[in-house]
Write an enzyme that holds these catalytic residues in place. Structure first.
Site, PDB file in Angstrom:
ATOM      1  N   CYS A 117       0.799  -1.232   0.000  1.00  0.00           N
ATOM      2  CA  CYS A 117       0.000   0.000   0.000  1.00  0.00           C
ATOM      3  C   CYS A 117       0.827   1.276   0.000  1.00  0.00           C
ATOM      4  CB  CYS A 117      -0.953  -0.021   1.184  1.00  0.00           C
ATOM      5  SG  CYS A 117      -2.005  -1.500   1.186  1.00  0.00           S
ATOM      6  N   HIS A 263      -3.656   6.600   0.821  1.00  0.00           N
ATOM      7  CA  HIS A 263      -3.989   5.241   0.404  1.00  0.00           C
ATOM      8  C   HIS A 263      -5.417   4.940   0.836  1.00  0.00           C
ATOM      9  CE1 HIS A 263      -4.275   0.956   0.224  1.00  0.00           C
ATOM     10  NE2 HIS A 263      -4.210   0.817   1.537  1.00  0.00           N
ATOM     11  N   ASN A 293     -10.113  -1.370  -2.009  1.00  0.00           N
ATOM     12  CA  ASN A 293      -8.698  -1.173  -1.697  1.00  0.00           C
ATOM     13  C   ASN A 293      -7.882  -1.945  -2.737  1.00  0.00           C
ATOM     14  OD1 ASN A 293      -6.071  -1.404  -0.693  1.00  0.00           O
ATOM     15  ND2 ASN A 293      -6.728  -1.609   1.436  1.00  0.00           N
TER      16      ASN A 293
END
Length: 336
Positions: A117, A263, A293
């Protein structure tokens, strides 16, 4: 002669055709409701790679989108960086295969790097170093992840959160967003809290162990394991200092920043961080309801969408921040 500055010149992305909605998930997990999933994580749907679609395939499509949408000649690329934690092979490097498939010159460098990430921020740092060092003039930074292939089919928690996707960015000696100074960090003591234990050389064969915790969540060494509470603690402890350090290294105050693009982990976490850092909601960008995500691809997708939606304008200063698996974290400022 080395360049004095490095810029983002173009961003594009690719999403798999298969879409899994909250309605689809609730059919598999009837103890949940559509409203509960959406309310908890802020995600309504996510794109999932097909059985035979790899991170390399998706990265190729993202790059082809970039070349066509932004009028980029692949022969102008002289370095390929691919961020992925689901490579096509142990070896050869997927970036090398993509060099050939994309028609990029054999005089180009190409490497994979394994990061999650925070990977896009790290990639911008690597690309900036290559440009400023005079090693490359046009770096193709690719992020591509098929986390869905790491997740156990019965792991409803992770299946609600993660989606698959790929992005392509050109970092060059000219462009529309100057890449500023970086703040980076690593704490490997948290490695076990976000991990796929088998498949590498440490445990090359599947272990076949499956446990169910007190919340009914599936745990298996052969699939993605995420300790949600520990990841949340890591995030709240490390992201605010990361933003402070990023601002300091760029000689900025919070009020100087026009937009924060973090993120896109999940909406609950993003809301918590925004409130903890006292960032105004109109300066904080959310971009996960249709994508989920997508790990290293969340920030470039969000930057592309923010530009399209006129949330970023000429003269704006944008702070980006990635954080997660490793543990690792990174931030930098983009000057539009």
């Amino acid at each position: 002669m080395s360049a004095k500055e490095a810029y983002i010149k173009a961003i594009s992305y690719y999403l798999p055709e298969n879409i899994v909605t909250n309605e689809d998930l609730v059919k598999e997990f009837p103890e949940w409701t559509v409203e509960k999933v959406a309310g908890k994580v802020g995600i309504d749907s996510r794109h999932i790679a097909s059985e035979n679609e790899t991170a390399g395939d998706m990265a190729e499509k993202a790059a082809l989108n970039l070349f066509s949408e932004c009028n980029i000649d692949p022969t102008s690329v002289d370095f390929v960086l691919l961020c992925t934690q689901s490579p096509d092979y142990f070896l050869p490097t997927t970036a090398c295969i993509l060099q050939n498939r994309l028609g990029i010159p054999t005089s180009s460098g190409a490497i994979d790097y394994n990061l999650g990430c925070s990977g896009y921020v790290y990639g911008l740092g690597l690309a900036k170093g290559l440009v400023l060092g005079g090693i490359a003039k046009n770096v193709l930074l690719l992020t591509s992840e098929t986390y869905s292939k790491h997740i156990h089919p019965k792991d409803k928690g992770n299946r609600t959160i993660f989606g698959d996707g790929a992005t392509a960015t050109i970092i060059s000696t000219e462009g529309y967003a100057r890449i500023g100074e970086f703040s980076l960090g690593t704490d490997g003591s948290g490695a076990e809290n976000l991990i796929v234990k088998t498949g590498g050389m440490k445990h090359s064969s599947p272990l076949g162990d499956i446990n169910i915790d007190e919340n009914g969540a599936i745990q298996s060494s052969d699939n993605l394991y995420m300790n949600g509470s520990e990841i949340f603690s890591f995030t709240q402890d490390n992201v605010p200092p990361l933003i402070d350090d990023t601002l300091q290294k760029n000689n900025l105050s919070k009020s100087d920043v026009d937009l924060f693009v973090f993120h896109q982990a999940n909406k609950y976490m993003l809301n918590f961080l925004r409130k903890k850092m006292k960032i105004d909601e109109d300066k904080f960008f959310y971009c996960l309801s249709e994508f989920g995500n997508t790990v290293s691809s969340t920030i470039p997708i969000a930057l592309k969408e923010a530009l399209k939606g006129n949330h970023i304008k000429d003269g704006n200063k944008v702070v980006i921040a990635g954080f997660g698996v490793g543990y690792s974290w990174g931030g930098c400022t983009l000057y539009y």
